[in-house]
Motif scaffolding. Structure first.
Motif, PDB file in Angstrom:
ATOM      1  N   GLY A   1       0.852  -1.203   0.000  1.00 43.64           N
ATOM      2  CA  GLY A   1       0.000   0.000   0.000  1.00 43.64           C
ATOM      3  C   GLY A   1       0.883   1.246   0.000  1.00 43.64           C
ATOM      4  N   PRO A   2       0.288   2.426   0.095  1.00 43.71           N
ATOM      5  CA  PRO A   2       1.065   3.684   0.069  1.00 43.71           C
ATOM      6  C   PRO A   2       1.968   3.796   1.291  1.00 43.71           C
ATOM      7  CG  PRO A   2      -1.290   4.105  -0.309  1.00 43.71           C
ATOM      8  CD  PRO A   2      -1.169   2.685   0.146  1.00 43.71           C
ATOM      9  N   VAL A   3       3.221   4.136   1.038  1.00 38.94           N
ATOM     10  CA  VAL A   3       4.191   4.162   2.134  1.00 38.94           C
ATOM     11  C   VAL A   3       3.860   5.248   3.156  1.00 38.94           C
ATOM     12  CG1 VAL A   3       5.830   5.610   0.842  1.00 38.94           C
ATOM     13  CG2 VAL A   3       6.658   4.156   2.715  1.00 38.94           C
TER      14      VAL A   3
ATOM     15  N   GLY B   1       6.198  -2.715  -4.499  1.00 36.78           N
ATOM     16  CA  GLY B   1       5.159  -2.330  -5.456  1.00 36.78           C
ATOM     17  C   GLY B   1       5.121  -0.840  -5.701  1.00 36.78           C
ATOM     18  N   ARG B   2       4.158  -0.463  -6.466  1.00 38.60           N
ATOM     19  CA  ARG B   2       4.002   0.888  -6.962  1.00 38.60           C
ATOM     20  C   ARG B   2       3.765   1.881  -5.818  1.00 38.60           C
ATOM     21  NH1 ARG B   2      -0.401   3.445  -8.880  1.00 38.60           N
ATOM     22  NH2 ARG B   2      -1.595   1.857  -7.808  1.00 38.60           N
ATOM     23  N   LEU B   3       2.858   1.532  -4.925  1.00 42.25           N
ATOM     24  CA  LEU B   3       2.489   2.448  -3.847  1.00 42.25           C
ATOM     25  C   LEU B   3       3.504   2.398  -2.713  1.00 42.25           C
ATOM     26  CD1 LEU B   3      -1.253   1.306  -3.757  1.00 42.25           C
ATOM     27  CD2 LEU B   3      -0.417   3.487  -4.684  1.00 42.25           C
ATOM     28  N   GLY B   4       4.038   1.209  -2.488  1.00 38.53           N
ATOM     29  CA  GLY B   4       4.967   1.025  -1.376  1.00 38.53           C
ATOM     30  C   GLY B   4       6.317   1.653  -1.632  1.00 38.53           C
TER      31      GLY B   4
ATOM     32  N   LYS C   1       6.808   4.687  -6.859  1.00 42.12           N
ATOM     33  CA  LYS C   1       7.454   4.672  -8.180  1.00 42.12           C
ATOM     34  C   LYS C   1       6.459   4.162  -9.194  1.00 42.12           C
ATOM     35  CE  LYS C   1      11.910   2.796  -7.300  1.00 42.12           C
ATOM     36  NZ  LYS C   1      12.754   1.675  -7.614  1.00 42.12           N
ATOM     37  N   TYR C   2       6.428   4.776 -10.375  1.00 47.28           N
ATOM     38  CA  TYR C   2       5.607   4.177 -11.416  1.00 47.28           C
ATOM     39  C   TYR C   2       6.264   2.882 -11.869  1.00 47.28           C
ATOM     40  CZ  TYR C   2       2.990   2.925 -15.415  1.00 47.28           C
ATOM     41  OH  TYR C   2       2.215   2.188 -16.270  1.00 47.28           O
ATOM     42  N   LEU C   3       5.541   1.788 -11.773  1.00 49.04           N
ATOM     43  CA  LEU C   3       6.056   0.495 -12.241  1.00 49.04           C
ATOM     44  C   LEU C   3       5.087  -0.085 -13.253  1.00 49.04           C
ATOM     45  CD1 LEU C   3       6.913  -1.312  -8.855  1.00 49.04           C
ATOM     46  CD2 LEU C   3       8.508  -0.102 -10.360  1.00 49.04           C
ATOM     47  N   ASP C   4       5.591  -0.472 -14.410  1.00 44.57           N
ATOM     48  CA  ASP C   4       4.765  -1.272 -15.306  1.00 44.57           C
ATOM     49  C   ASP C   4       4.568  -2.655 -14.674  1.00 44.57           C
ATOM     50  OD1 ASP C   4       4.028   0.295 -17.480  1.00 44.57           O
ATOM     51  OD2 ASP C   4       5.982   0.068 -18.448  1.00 44.57           O
TER      52      ASP C   4
HETATM   53  C1  LIG Z   1      -3.856   4.132 -15.224  1.00 44.69           C
HETATM   54  C2  LIG Z   1      -2.805   3.069 -15.204  1.00 44.69           C
HETATM   55  C3  LIG Z   1      -2.474   2.408 -16.382  1.00 44.69           C
HETATM   56  C4  LIG Z   1      -1.508   1.436 -16.377  1.00 44.69           C
HETATM   57  N1  LIG Z   1      -1.200   0.817 -17.562  1.00 44.69           N
HETATM   58  C5  LIG Z   1      -0.240  -0.125 -17.565  1.00 44.69           C
HETATM   59  C6  LIG Z   1       0.119  -0.759 -18.770  1.00 44.69           C
HETATM   60  O1  LIG Z   1      -0.446  -0.487 -19.838  1.00 44.69           O
HETATM   61  N2  LIG Z   1       1.109  -1.700 -18.741  1.00 44.69           N
HETATM   62  C7  LIG Z   1       1.750  -2.029 -17.581  1.00 44.69           C
HETATM   63  O2  LIG Z   1       2.621  -2.892 -17.613  1.00 44.69           O
HETATM   64  N3  LIG Z   1       1.425  -1.440 -16.422  1.00 44.69           N
HETATM   65  C8  LIG Z   1       0.458  -0.506 -16.397  1.00 44.69           C
HETATM   66  N4  LIG Z   1       0.136   0.108 -15.212  1.00 44.69           N
HETATM   67  C9  LIG Z   1       0.868  -0.268 -14.002  1.00 44.69           C
HETATM   68  C10 LIG Z   1       0.227  -1.406 -13.245  1.00 44.69           C
HETATM   69  O3  LIG Z   1      -1.059  -1.074 -12.821  1.00 44.69           O
HETATM   70  C11 LIG Z   1       1.135  -1.691 -12.068  1.00 44.69           C
HETATM   71  O4  LIG Z   1       2.363  -2.175 -12.541  1.00 44.69           O
HETATM   72  C12 LIG Z   1       0.611  -2.698 -11.133  1.00 44.69           C
HETATM   73  O5  LIG Z   1      -0.660  -2.332 -10.712  1.00 44.69           O
HETATM   74  C13 LIG Z   1       1.542  -2.749  -9.951  1.00 44.69           C
HETATM   75  O6  LIG Z   1       1.103  -3.685  -9.060  1.00 44.69           O
HETATM   76  P1  LIG Z   1       1.230  -3.429  -7.518  1.00 44.69           P
HETATM   77  O7  LIG Z   1       0.885  -4.732  -6.910  1.00 44.69           O
HETATM   78  O8  LIG Z   1       2.518  -2.805  -7.180  1.00 44.69           O
HETATM   79  O9  LIG Z   1       0.132  -2.281  -7.149  1.00 44.69           O
HETATM   80  P2  LIG Z   1      -1.430  -2.293  -7.257  1.00 44.69           P
HETATM   81  O10 LIG Z   1      -1.914  -3.017  -8.436  1.00 44.69           O
HETATM   82  O11 LIG Z   1      -1.842  -0.873  -7.096  1.00 44.69           O
HETATM   83  O12 LIG Z   1      -1.889  -3.129  -5.970  1.00 44.69           O
HETATM   84  C14 LIG Z   1      -1.822  -2.587  -4.662  1.00 44.69           C
HETATM   85  C15 LIG Z   1      -2.955  -3.189  -3.855  1.00 44.69           C
HETATM   86  O13 LIG Z   1      -2.792  -2.827  -2.494  1.00 44.69           O
HETATM   87  C16 LIG Z   1      -4.066  -2.628  -1.931  1.00 44.69           C
HETATM   88  N5  LIG Z   1      -3.967  -1.823  -0.723  1.00 44.69           N
HETATM   89  C17 LIG Z   1      -3.525  -0.543  -0.624  1.00 44.69           C
HETATM   90  N6  LIG Z   1      -3.626  -0.124   0.646  1.00 44.69           N
HETATM   91  C18 LIG Z   1      -4.116  -1.176   1.390  1.00 44.69           C
HETATM   92  C19 LIG Z   1      -4.460  -1.345   2.750  1.00 44.69           C
HETATM   93  N7  LIG Z   1      -4.295  -0.363   3.636  1.00 44.69           N
HETATM   94  N8  LIG Z   1      -4.941  -2.531   3.139  1.00 44.69           N
HETATM   95  C20 LIG Z   1      -5.134  -3.541   2.249  1.00 44.69           C
HETATM   96  N9  LIG Z   1      -4.822  -3.409   0.960  1.00 44.69           N
HETATM   97  C21 LIG Z   1      -4.332  -2.241   0.521  1.00 44.69           C
HETATM   98  C22 LIG Z   1      -4.828  -1.929  -3.036  1.00 44.69           C
HETATM   99  O14 LIG Z   1      -6.222  -2.057  -2.834  1.00 44.69           O
HETATM  100  C23 LIG Z   1      -4.323  -2.652  -4.262  1.00 44.69           C
HETATM  101  O15 LIG Z   1      -5.173  -3.727  -4.624  1.00 44.69           O
HETATM  102  C24 LIG Z   1      -0.830   1.107 -15.193  1.00 44.69           C
HETATM  103  C25 LIG Z   1      -1.139   1.769 -14.009  1.00 44.69           C
HETATM  104  C26 LIG Z   1      -2.110   2.742 -14.005  1.00 44.69           C
HETATM  105  C27 LIG Z   1      -2.396   3.453 -12.744  1.00 44.69           C
END
Ligand SMILES: Cc1cc2nc3c(=O)[nH]c(=O)nc-3n(C[C@H](O)[C@H](O)[C@H](O)COP(=O)(O)OP(=O)(O)OC[C@H]3O[C@@H](n4cnc5c(N)ncnc54)[C@H](O)[C@@H]3O)c2cc1C
Ligand SMILES: Cc1cc2nc3c(=O)[nH]c(=O)nc-3n(C[C@H](O)[C@H](O)[C@H](O)COP(=O)(O)OP(=O)(O)OC[C@H]3O[C@@H](n4cnc5c(N)ncnc54)[C@H](O)[C@@H]3O)c2cc1C
Lengths: 395, 395
Positions: free
Chosen positions: B242-244, B353-356, B359-362
């Motif tokens: 989640g968000p750091v 991850g992205r929020l933690g 950083k923008y991560l694909d």
């Molecule tokens: C608009 C957009 C377009 C994108 N397009 C592409 C693309 O075309 N190609 C590509 O490769 N990547 C794309 N991405 C990036 C892709 O979405 C990320 O790489 C991916 O989501 C990263 O995964 P993650 O697990 O780090 O984060 P996330 O997918 O964001 O997962 C984080 C999870 O943590 C949960 N969470 C947060 N806080 C809490 C809490 N307090 N308690 C419990 N759970 C919590 C959230 O609900 C969420 O489900 C795009 C991103 C966005 C925003």
């Protein structure tokens, strides 16, 4: 001569027949070709100064939707993921081909969606009634309207046929491809790609079987050599892939063909045109297109300071020219029927391939037709002693 | 609670960590997510009226050049041969993106080859010295010249950032992609495609392991439920995605994000725009792009009388918005350093991850980073008892 089957022509049709018969039927197959290389028109070679693979008889792009053909060809080569796309230069601008929503929007300076573009083209095409159109130009206008016709078809067609499109038969145009979306793939087939090691390596692997012997520089009509028509026809089964009229000594007259002239040039730049094939739609540009071979293989390590381009010019073939595309006039079709009749009475000779059937065949079609000929004619003959009856040149 | 590891967040990062630990290390993994579905931002679902797969948090295109990631993802889904291409509407015309030789020729009404186009752009870019350019606009002009900048970057950037590009830092622009050929692939990666059965099916297969339990609708900061920070942190190892800033109660201030608003609409036509994604570069068009989801899966049997489009609007996130892209101001970077410091002192908690990591991560980067975290931190900890030390949020 120790052969169960003679194949005249080492193009895709002849080599596919030879391979199947050598491998599946265990026949000794003797393949002759009057050229000094195998492969027919699909032959390619490294341009000596640059190492860039050049297709000597015009650019060849492999594509097919036929599962059986796809399985078959993958036994002999891997394919790159190359997908063919073509652009066209017209009146100082560059447009996406085949005509699609991008082409339409660019040409008319608009940002129309599919429905609006369809309506615009329909309105412009309304100028002429399709049913009443009896020449190429009118028919084309009745399908896509005058502006797009004049830009992308008029000059190009005139150059291809050395004929004013108003003097070409309307029946030539059955449909003109227009896509109301941004898809600009040139082919619609399921499978597409280029042979990883080039066409000649592929063709060589096809011919590489212990039961196959290939004799190059050997003309079937040269009676002074062993595998001539005079010596062989009627004695050993023959699959003939040369021109059908030549086989019968032009008895019913010559079939007409278009040919191409190619002007190849090595240029001291990495990238001349930024795309494999650029069409030239303007009538006052003498060539129809320019090929830049390096772009067919972006995955290869080609020189960074040189490139090979090939300008293509189209004209009617005369004696001595390579026959490339059947012209197919009403007279040609009459002659073809007569040759077909002769062929069906020719003992133990089958006619196949592009030249043997007077039909434009893509590679996958030539390969597919060869596989069918083996299944439907040669296997029953050699396995079960069925008579070898040509269905004529249209078999 | 019977878990060896708690993963907060069921996005690609969290689920990849969970799967590797469940499968390779044999750990009982408990994954929680505060949303009512798994998958994080890659989640997709069938639009109920049409059955068309819609990506709820913005269009997601998978692409990677990382062999290990490609092997890994292919365990859980097949990919279609989809290749992403984008067009841009500007001032009543439609152009190929990213800026390439076709875009340049169309925009200037020319038919230049690569060398001439390069010279033209270089001349136009000469207006401003790159070294002296200190804002986005000047930097961009110094790279591609004013005309192309004003057409394809100015309005789009202003809309993306709700900020005049003259007030954005020049450092944001390191390079602007311009291709001097006709290649208009959006991504340059070796592998590309869309999951054959959709994103959610892929994510579900990733989570489908006997050692993994997923609890949805469960917020890590809700102390009333079992798997809360209060109960878990320091007792069971945690991977937090989640968000750091939220983790530390915004102790160092909030990090700033951009968010997107999506307006989804079902239209009674088969094809609205003829392309999956159309950008809108004009500043007076309020949305930045329109997605038409059917075009992501041309191979599917979607209805012929309906389509789903989604307009995308960009703005700064406020409380309650989904955080999408890090804004990354100098203040943000200061805060991030402070959070990184806090994180490195947080016992048995890793941030990913992205929020933690802010950083923008694909997707492929999130998956790759998750695999690395398992290799470099979790495996040594669980196999050899190494201490679980976060390298900070930037791990
Ligand atoms: C608009 C957009 C377009 C994108 N397009 C592409 C693309 O075309 N190609 C590509 O490769 N990547 C794309 N991405 C990036 C892709 O979405 C990320 O790489 C991916 O989501 C990263 O995964 P993650 O697990 O780090 O984060 P996330 O997918 O964001 O997962 C984080 C999870 O943590 C949960 N969470 C947060 N806080 C809490 C809490 N307090 N308690 C419990 N759970 C919590 C959230 O609900 C969420 O489900 C795009 C991103 C966005 C925003
Ligand atoms: C300009 C051009 C571009 C093409 N581009 C494509 C493409 O992009 N994609 C595609 O799928 N297909 C393409 N084709 C079609 C492809 O070339 C044919 O499908 C293929 O060549 C057919 O094989 P074939 O064996 O029937 O004929 P050929 O390849 O023509 O082989 C016939 C052989 O018979 C030999 N021969 C003729 N007469 C005699 C004789 N008297 N004695 C001995 N040997 C003889 C010839 O020398 C020749 O080698 C193209 C064709 C041309 C002309």
């Amino acid at each position: 001569m120790n052969a169960d089957l003679v194949v005249v022509g080492s193009g895709f049709f002849g080599l596919t027949v030879a391979r199947q018969c050598a491998e599946d039927l265990g026949l000794k197959v003797l393949v002759i070709d009057r050229r000094d290389h195998i492969g027919g028109n699909a032959y390619s070679e490294a341009e000596p100064e640059t190492g860039i693979e050049v297709h000597r008889y015009g650019a060849h792009l492999f594509h097919t939707s036929n599962e059986r053909v796809w399985q078959h060809v993958n036994r002999f080569t891997k394919f790159t993921p190359y997908v063919h796309r073509v652009f066209s230069t017209y009146s100082g601008g560059v447009y996406s081909m085949p005509v699609n929503l991008h082409t339409i929007n660019q040409y008319f300076g608009k940002a129309l969606g599919p429905a609006a573009a369809r309506a615009l083209v329909a309105e412009q095409a309304g100028e002429i009634d399709t049913a009443a159109a009896d020449n190429f130009e009118d028919k084309a206008i009745s399908l896509i309207g005058r502006p797009l016709y004049e830009a992308f078809f008029k000059g190009y067609t005139a150059k291809q046929w050395q004929t004013d499109p108003r003097n070409l038969p309307g029946a030539t145009v059955t449909r003109l491809p227009v896509r109301y979306n941004y898809d600009n793939r040139y082919f619609n087939d399921t499978y597409e790609g280029l042979p990883v090691d080039g066409y000649t390596a592929w063709l060589e692997r096809l011919a590489d079987h212990e039961n196959i012997e290939v004799r190059l520089g050997t003309d079937f009509f040269d009676a002074s050599q062993e595998v001539s028509k005079a010596n062989v026809a009627g004695n050993v089964p023959v699959v003939y892939t040369g021109p059908v009229d030549t086989y019968f000594g032009d008895a019913e007259g010559q079939l007409s063909w278009r040919t191409l002239d190619f002007e190849q040039e090595v240029l001291p730049v990495e990238d001349f045109q930024g795309v494999p094939v650029m069409n030239y739609a303007d009538e006052d540009v003498p060539y129809t297109r320019i090929h830049e071979f390096r772009h067919f293989h972006p995955e290869r390590d080609y020189p960074k300071d040189k490139t090979v381009i090939m300008r293509e010019f189209s004209r009617f073939a005369v004696a001595g020219d390579e026959p490339y595309y059947p012209v197919n006039t009403p007279e040609d079709r009459q002659k073809l029927l007569a040759y077909r009749d002769l062929a069906s009475r020719e003992k133990d000779v089958l006619f196949g391939g592009r030249l043997g059937t007077y039909k434009y065949l893509d590679m996958h079609m030539a390969i597919g037709a060869a596989l069918s000929m083996v299944d439907n004619k040669l296997t029953p003959h050699f396995k079960d002693g069925a008579a070898l009856v040509a269905g004529g040149v249209d078999a």
